[in-house]
Design a protein around this motif. Structure first.
Motif, PDB file in Angstrom:
ATOM      1  N   MET A  13     -70.538  -9.210  23.825  1.00 44.00           N
ATOM      2  CA  MET A  13     -69.510  -7.830  24.178  1.00 44.00           C
ATOM      3  C   MET A  13     -68.375  -8.551  23.934  1.00 44.00           C
ATOM      4  N   PRO A  14     -67.558  -9.268  25.418  1.00 40.98           N
ATOM      5  CA  PRO A  14     -66.449  -9.392  24.900  1.00 40.98           C
ATOM      6  C   PRO A  14     -65.921 -10.076  24.307  1.00 40.98           C
ATOM      7  N   TRP A  15     -66.690 -10.964  23.391  1.00 40.98           N
ATOM      8  CA  TRP A  15     -65.816 -11.728  22.243  1.00 40.98           C
ATOM      9  C   TRP A  15     -65.787 -10.938  20.596  1.00 40.98           C
ATOM     10  N   LEU A  16     -65.710  -9.729  21.037  1.00 42.22           N
ATOM     11  CA  LEU A  16     -65.642  -9.280  20.131  1.00 42.22           C
ATOM     12  C   LEU A  16     -64.544  -8.633  20.033  1.00 42.22           C
ATOM     13  N   SER A  17     -63.184  -8.880  20.723  1.00 45.33           N
ATOM     14  CA  SER A  17     -62.411  -8.654  20.669  1.00 45.33           C
ATOM     15  C   SER A  17     -61.776 -10.370  20.602  1.00 45.33           C
ATOM     16  N   VAL A  18     -61.877 -10.857  20.147  1.00 42.23           N
ATOM     17  CA  VAL A  18     -61.215 -11.885  20.597  1.00 42.23           C
ATOM     18  C   VAL A  18     -60.032 -12.003  19.245  1.00 42.23           C
ATOM     19  N   ILE A  19     -60.772 -11.590  18.236  1.00 42.22           N
ATOM     20  CA  ILE A  19     -60.119 -11.237  16.947  1.00 42.22           C
ATOM     21  C   ILE A  19     -58.556 -11.091  16.693  1.00 42.22           C
ATOM     22  N   LYS A  20     -58.459  -9.761  17.633  1.00 43.59           N
ATOM     23  CA  LYS A  20     -57.647  -9.268  18.652  1.00 43.59           C
ATOM     24  C   LYS A  20     -56.954 -10.482  18.990  1.00 43.59           C
ATOM     25  N   LEU A  21     -57.164 -11.570  19.655  1.00 43.66           N
ATOM     26  CA  LEU A  21     -56.202 -12.063  20.159  1.00 43.66           C
ATOM     27  C   LEU A  21     -55.362 -13.519  19.617  1.00 43.66           C
ATOM     28  N   GLY A  22     -55.516 -13.256  18.474  1.00 43.92           N
ATOM     29  CA  GLY A  22     -55.292 -14.132  17.073  1.00 43.92           C
ATOM     30  C   GLY A  22     -55.152 -15.773  17.098  1.00 43.92           C
ATOM     31  N   LYS A  23     -55.219 -16.190  16.391  1.00 47.29           N
ATOM     32  CA  LYS A  23     -55.673 -18.058  16.410  1.00 47.29           C
ATOM     33  C   LYS A  23     -54.964 -18.927  17.511  1.00 47.29           C
ATOM     34  N   ASN A  24     -53.562 -18.473  16.971  1.00 45.55           N
ATOM     35  CA  ASN A  24     -52.761 -19.765  18.102  1.00 45.55           C
ATOM     36  C   ASN A  24     -52.644 -19.055  19.450  1.00 45.55           C
ATOM     37  N   THR A  25     -52.851 -18.268  19.844  1.00 45.56           N
ATOM     38  CA  THR A  25     -53.509 -17.615  21.218  1.00 45.56           C
ATOM     39  C   THR A  25     -54.443 -18.134  21.513  1.00 45.56           C
ATOM     40  N   PHE A  26     -55.857 -17.679  21.187  1.00 46.55           N
ATOM     41  CA  PHE A  26     -56.648 -18.591  21.113  1.00 46.55           C
ATOM     42  C   PHE A  26     -56.309 -19.913  21.471  1.00 46.55           C
ATOM     43  N   PHE A  27     -56.081 -20.910  20.586  1.00 46.63           N
ATOM     44  CA  PHE A  27     -55.602 -22.704  21.005  1.00 46.63           C
ATOM     45  C   PHE A  27     -54.858 -23.255  22.002  1.00 46.63           C
ATOM     46  N   ARG A  28     -54.432 -22.469  22.177  1.00 47.80           N
ATOM     47  CA  ARG A  28     -52.726 -22.245  23.464  1.00 47.80           C
ATOM     48  C   ARG A  28     -53.300 -22.435  24.597  1.00 47.80           C
ATOM     49  N   TYR A  29     -54.108 -21.394  25.042  1.00 51.02           N
ATOM     50  CA  TYR A  29     -54.631 -20.674  26.922  1.00 51.02           C
ATOM     51  C   TYR A  29     -56.359 -21.915  26.626  1.00 51.02           C
ATOM     52  N   LEU A  30     -57.290 -22.490  25.531  1.00 50.73           N
ATOM     53  CA  LEU A  30     -58.533 -22.677  25.689  1.00 50.73           C
ATOM     54  C   LEU A  30     -58.301 -23.726  26.695  1.00 50.73           C
ATOM     55  N   PRO A  31     -57.296 -24.352  26.413  1.00 46.74           N
ATOM     56  CA  PRO A  31     -57.837 -25.525  27.957  1.00 46.74           C
ATOM     57  C   PRO A  31     -57.754 -24.828  29.161  1.00 46.74           C
ATOM     58  N   THR A  32     -56.888 -24.062  29.935  1.00 48.01           N
ATOM     59  CA  THR A  32     -56.800 -23.266  30.670  1.00 48.01           C
ATOM     60  C   THR A  32     -57.615 -22.426  30.586  1.00 48.01           C
ATOM     61  N   ILE A  33     -58.458 -21.954  29.673  1.00 53.41           N
ATOM     62  CA  ILE A  33     -59.952 -20.891  30.278  1.00 53.41           C
ATOM     63  C   ILE A  33     -60.857 -22.796  30.480  1.00 53.41           C
ATOM     64  N   ILE A  34     -61.125 -23.012  29.689  1.00 47.09           N
ATOM     65  CA  ILE A  34     -62.326 -24.265  30.069  1.00 47.09           C
ATOM     66  C   ILE A  34     -61.665 -24.296  31.343  1.00 47.09           C
ATOM     67  N   PHE A  35     -60.686 -24.887  31.843  1.00 50.15           N
ATOM     68  CA  PHE A  35     -60.603 -25.381  33.488  1.00 50.15           C
ATOM     69  C   PHE A  35     -61.466 -24.150  34.084  1.00 50.15           C
ATOM     70  N   SER A  36     -61.148 -22.936  33.798  1.00 49.89           N
ATOM     71  CA  SER A  36     -61.441 -21.858  34.630  1.00 49.89           C
ATOM     72  C   SER A  36     -61.859 -21.865  34.439  1.00 49.89           C
ATOM     73  N   ASP A  37     -63.105 -21.940  33.581  1.00 42.68           N
ATOM     74  CA  ASP A  37     -64.747 -21.420  33.345  1.00 42.68           C
ATOM     75  C   ASP A  37     -65.239 -22.568  34.304  1.00 42.68           C
ATOM     76  N   LEU A  38     -64.413 -23.960  34.124  1.00 45.53           N
ATOM     77  CA  LEU A  38     -65.518 -25.092  35.208  1.00 45.53           C
ATOM     78  C   LEU A  38     -65.464 -24.530  36.405  1.00 45.53           C
ATOM     79  N   VAL A  39     -64.191 -23.856  36.951  1.00 44.99           N
ATOM     80  CA  VAL A  39     -63.815 -24.324  38.059  1.00 44.99           C
ATOM     81  C   VAL A  39     -64.599 -22.470  38.807  1.00 44.99           C
ATOM     82  N   ILE A  40     -64.923 -21.940  38.337  1.00 45.79           N
ATOM     83  CA  ILE A  40     -65.902 -20.664  38.601  1.00 45.79           C
ATOM     84  C   ILE A  40     -67.770 -21.014  38.637  1.00 45.79           C
ATOM     85  N   ALA A  41     -67.613 -21.557  37.116  1.00 46.53           N
ATOM     86  CA  ALA A  41     -68.701 -22.671  37.761  1.00 46.53           C
ATOM     87  C   ALA A  41     -69.651 -23.183  38.611  1.00 46.53           C
TER      88      ALA A  41
END
Length: 153
Positions: A13-41
């Motif tokens: 369900m949350p992924w349905l909102s990704v379209i509204k993020l925009g491509k630039n935003t997605f790729f700008r923050y993707l490395p940080t989100i991956i880092f964060s997901d790794l920390v939570i894992a």
């Protein structure tokens, strides 16, 4: 499979909102989100050893990481918070404190009532503080590691 429908819904369900993020935003923050997901894992793996919480009906039972939460609402909320608050440290911190409070208290109570997970040896206060610390690490990682590399390229 039937008992896991909530977990799949939580993941998708949350992924349905990704379209509204925009491509630039997605790729700008993707490395940080991956880092964060790794920390939570990693924290999730520790939670199994220390019995901090127990996820009921996980998508992948052999993993301590709750894939549906980490790669669902946690990931997408991180994208949105960074998009809306980055470079405004106090707004970022206040937004995360508010979101982490909601997660640790009313949402955790709701999730326990739905049978998604159950807190064991970690209090809601500890969960809240852990979440705030993770948010601070995310910001520092993005500010000190990701952004300088973006400017170099």
């Amino acid at each position: 499979m039937k008992e896991k429908w909530k977990m799949y819904l939580l993941l998708i369900m949350p992924w349905l909102s990704v379209i509204k993020l925009g491509k630039n935003t997605f790729f700008r923050y993707l490395p940080t989100i991956i880092f964060s997901d790794l920390v939570i894992a990693i924290i999730s793996e520790l939670s199994r050893a220390f019995k901090w919480w127990k996820v009921k009906n996980p998508i992948f039972p052999k993993l301590a990481t709750d894939v549906s939460f980490v790669f669902g609402p946690f990931t997408i909320l991180n994208f949105w918070i960074f998009k809306l608050t980055y470079k405004k440290l106090w707004v970022y911190l206040l937004t995360n404190i508010f979101a982490d409070y909601l997660f640790a208290y009313p949402l955790t109570t709701f999730a326990e009532k739905l049978g998604v997970y159950k807190m064991k040896r970690m209090s809601r206060k500890q969960l809240f503080l852990l979440s705030v610390v993770v948010a601070i690490f995310n910001y520092l990682y993005h500010f000190l590691v990701v952004e300088p590399r973006r400017k170099d390229t």
